[in-house]
Write a protein that holds these residues in place. Structure first.
Motif, short mmCIF file in Angstrom:
data_model
loop_
_atom_site.label_atom_id
_atom_site.label_comp_id
_atom_site.label_asym_id
_atom_site.label_seq_id
_atom_site.Cartn_x
_atom_site.Cartn_y
_atom_site.Cartn_z
N ILE A 24 -9.47 29.33 91.89
CA ILE A 24 -9.66 27.89 91.98
C ILE A 24 -8.34 27.24 92.37
N VAL A 46 -9.76 21.19 93.82
CA VAL A 46 -10.53 21.00 92.58
C VAL A 46 -9.70 20.19 91.59
N GLN A 65 -6.53 22.26 82.87
CA GLN A 65 -7.49 22.78 83.83
C GLN A 65 -8.72 23.39 83.17
N TRP A 66 -8.56 23.96 81.99
CA TRP A 66 -9.70 24.54 81.27
C TRP A 66 -9.81 23.85 79.92
N TYR A 91 -15.31 19.42 89.12
CA TYR A 91 -15.28 20.62 88.28
C TYR A 91 -15.89 21.77 89.07
N VAL A 92 -15.54 22.98 88.68
CA VAL A 92 -16.30 24.14 89.13
C VAL A 92 -17.37 24.44 88.09
N PRO A 146 -6.10 23.86 93.06
CA PRO A 146 -6.11 22.48 92.56
C PRO A 146 -6.09 21.46 93.69
N ALA A 175 -10.76 22.84 86.63
CA ALA A 175 -11.49 24.10 86.79
C ALA A 175 -12.76 24.14 85.98
#
Length: 479
Positions: free
Chosen positions: A417, A393, A427-428, A356-357, A419, A396
């Motif tokens: 970001i 990533v 992603q979110w 994750y970020v 992938p 995100a």
């Protein structure tokens, strides 16, 4: 023929005079020249204060062969040097060699522990070398086990103006046996930290290599005006709970130019656990984190919590490099924690290979006992992330607040970001969060709507900990 009592007295007196001459009159000078001296007996270093008196561990019988115990040598040296606390302070030099020792207490203010670049302090693996001390009042128990805990390998309490530094000397916690006992549930008490400083002011920990701590590496707690600079911290990535640097209920903290490879969070900002942290009520605030490089595949580069019940406010992180880590910034809390996390600012992160970020969770759980109040809800607000680039990533962001207790005022701007080859389809993931985004790719979730060109804030004021002036301390030992 046996010596007479009178002759023995004379020999003892001469020995004491020689020892006093060795440790009391070594040359220590303060300057601002920055000149570095390179021999084993002469060197210089930067510190918040220099010392008038100095001694070497060998003056007290220290043997640096890697197997002889130096526990008594450290204790005698520190006890001797304590007399100079009000006379310009003192420093203990650890010269080249491998110095095996049990836990020791820095009992003196205005004191420096200095490690030569070829010095290695080895932590004893004998549990008997670590005295039992009370659990922290803001935790209500030991973290590994109920009740008291083992003292840190190097610890100090109620100190002012203390420096632990070197020309990149090494402190080796030899933690493998502790990790093994922890995994097998064979420990009756909480493992020792490598360095723990309590109830202290004006503390510098710098220019060292720290390896293989039994658990957390650097744990300042209930302290203020802390400088943690230029540390290399190394532990196997599967070692349990080997957090790098954990400021805990501390004020005015500056962490800069550190490199951490860890089995847990590289930096974890904390302030007490559930009802004990709430009652103790000492927040962590005014924390600067700069130029950190972190590798931690199973944990965060910077974690806030999960023990945050005394409150955490004004954390500023910038110019961070993250490699193969689970999350860049992770906020961890749950019902029962109470407290708050406010005004967290992070910018200019470069990331490569992340799960994750951004990660926030309001369901971390993990309570000290059944006495916590599940209605004690944390306040999470004022979270600002900006100017970040990440590649490879998996996901995100996973942002999950608490039902009925949303995390608010979240701002994410100018973030790109990329992938991984096998990214998550979603992603979110956002629940119970409120905020906005600006120039974010891939686009943030609907709970963080795009506000166009609207950069997130980062404080422009200067904190007092940034105004610390260092002195160059030069030492000239006996040739």
């Amino acid at each position: 023929m046996a010596s007479s009592p009178r002759k023995k007295d004379i020999i003892l007196t001469v020995a004491v005079i020689v020892l006093l001459g060795l440790v009391g009159f070594r040359g220590v000078k303060c300057s601002r020249t920055g000149k570095v001296l390179e021999s084993a007996s002469s060197f210089s270093y930067e510190a918040i204060n220099c010392r008038k008196h100095s001694a070497s561990l060998t003056d007290f019988g220290g043997v640096g062969d890697g197997s002889t115990s130096n526990t008594m040598a450290f204790l005698k040296a520190i006890e001797y040097l304590k007399q100079f606390e009000s006379d310009g302070g003192s420093q203990l030099i650890v010269p080249p060699g491998k110095w095996l020792t049990g836990s020791f207490n820095l009992t003196s203010s205005h004191f420096t522990l200095f490690l030569h670049k070829d010095a290695i302090i080895l932590a004893s693996q004998d549990e008997k070398e670590y005295p039992l001390i009370p659990y922290l009042p803001s935790y209500g128990r030991g973290r590994d086990a109920v009740g008291p805990r083992y003292a840190a390998f190097i610890f100090g309490t109620n100190l002012t103006d203390v420096v632990i530094t070197g020309n990149n000397g090494t402190i080796d916690g030899q933690g493998a046996s502790w990790w093994d006992k922890f995994r097998k549930n064979e420990l009756n008490y909480t493992r020792p930290y490598l360095i723990e400083i309590l109830y202290s002011d004006q503390v510098q920990i710098s220019n060292l290599t720290l390896v293989n701590s039994p658990t957390w590496f650097v744990h300042p707690v209930y302290s203020s005006n802390l400088l943690v600079l230029s540390l290399t911290i190394l532990a196997p990535i599967d070692s349990p709970n080997t957090d790098g640097i954990n400021p805990d209920s501390c004020t005015n903290v500056r962490i800069e130019d550190c490199y951490v490879v860890s089995g847990d969070d590289c930096i974890a900002v904390k302030s007490g656990w559930d009802q004990y942290g709430i009652n103790f009520g000492m927040p962590t605030k005014h924390v600067i984190i700069r130029r950190l490089t972190c590798i931690s595949p199973d944990s965060a580069v910077i974690a806030i919590g999960s023990e945050m019940s005394g409150g955490i406010k004004d954390v500023r992180a910038e110019d961070i490099v993250a490699i193969n880590s689970e999350a860049a910034v992770r906020i961890k809390t749950s019902p029962g924690r109470g407290g708050y996390v406010k005004d967290i600012f992070a910018r200019r992160f470069q990331m490569d290979t992340m799960k994750y970020v951004f990660w926030m969770t309001g369901a971390y759980g993990s309570h000290p006992d059944e006495g916590y109040d599940p209605k004690a809800l944390p306040v999470i607000t004022g979270i600002s992330y900006s100017d970040m680039v990440a590649k490879n990533v998996t996901m995100a962001a996973n942002l999950a607040g608490i039902d009925g207790d949303s995390f608010t005022d979240i701002c994410i701007s100018n973030v790109t970001i990329g992938p991984s080859p096998k990214p998550k389809n979603l992603q979110w993931n956002c629940t119970d969060v409120v905020g906005l985004s600006s120039v974010v790719s891939p686009p943030a979730c609907t709970l963080l709507p795009d506000e166009g060109e609207n950069p997130c804030p980062f404080p422009s004021d200067k904190l007092p900990i940034d105004d610390i002036q260092f002195q160059t301390c030069s030492y000239q030992g006996n040739s």
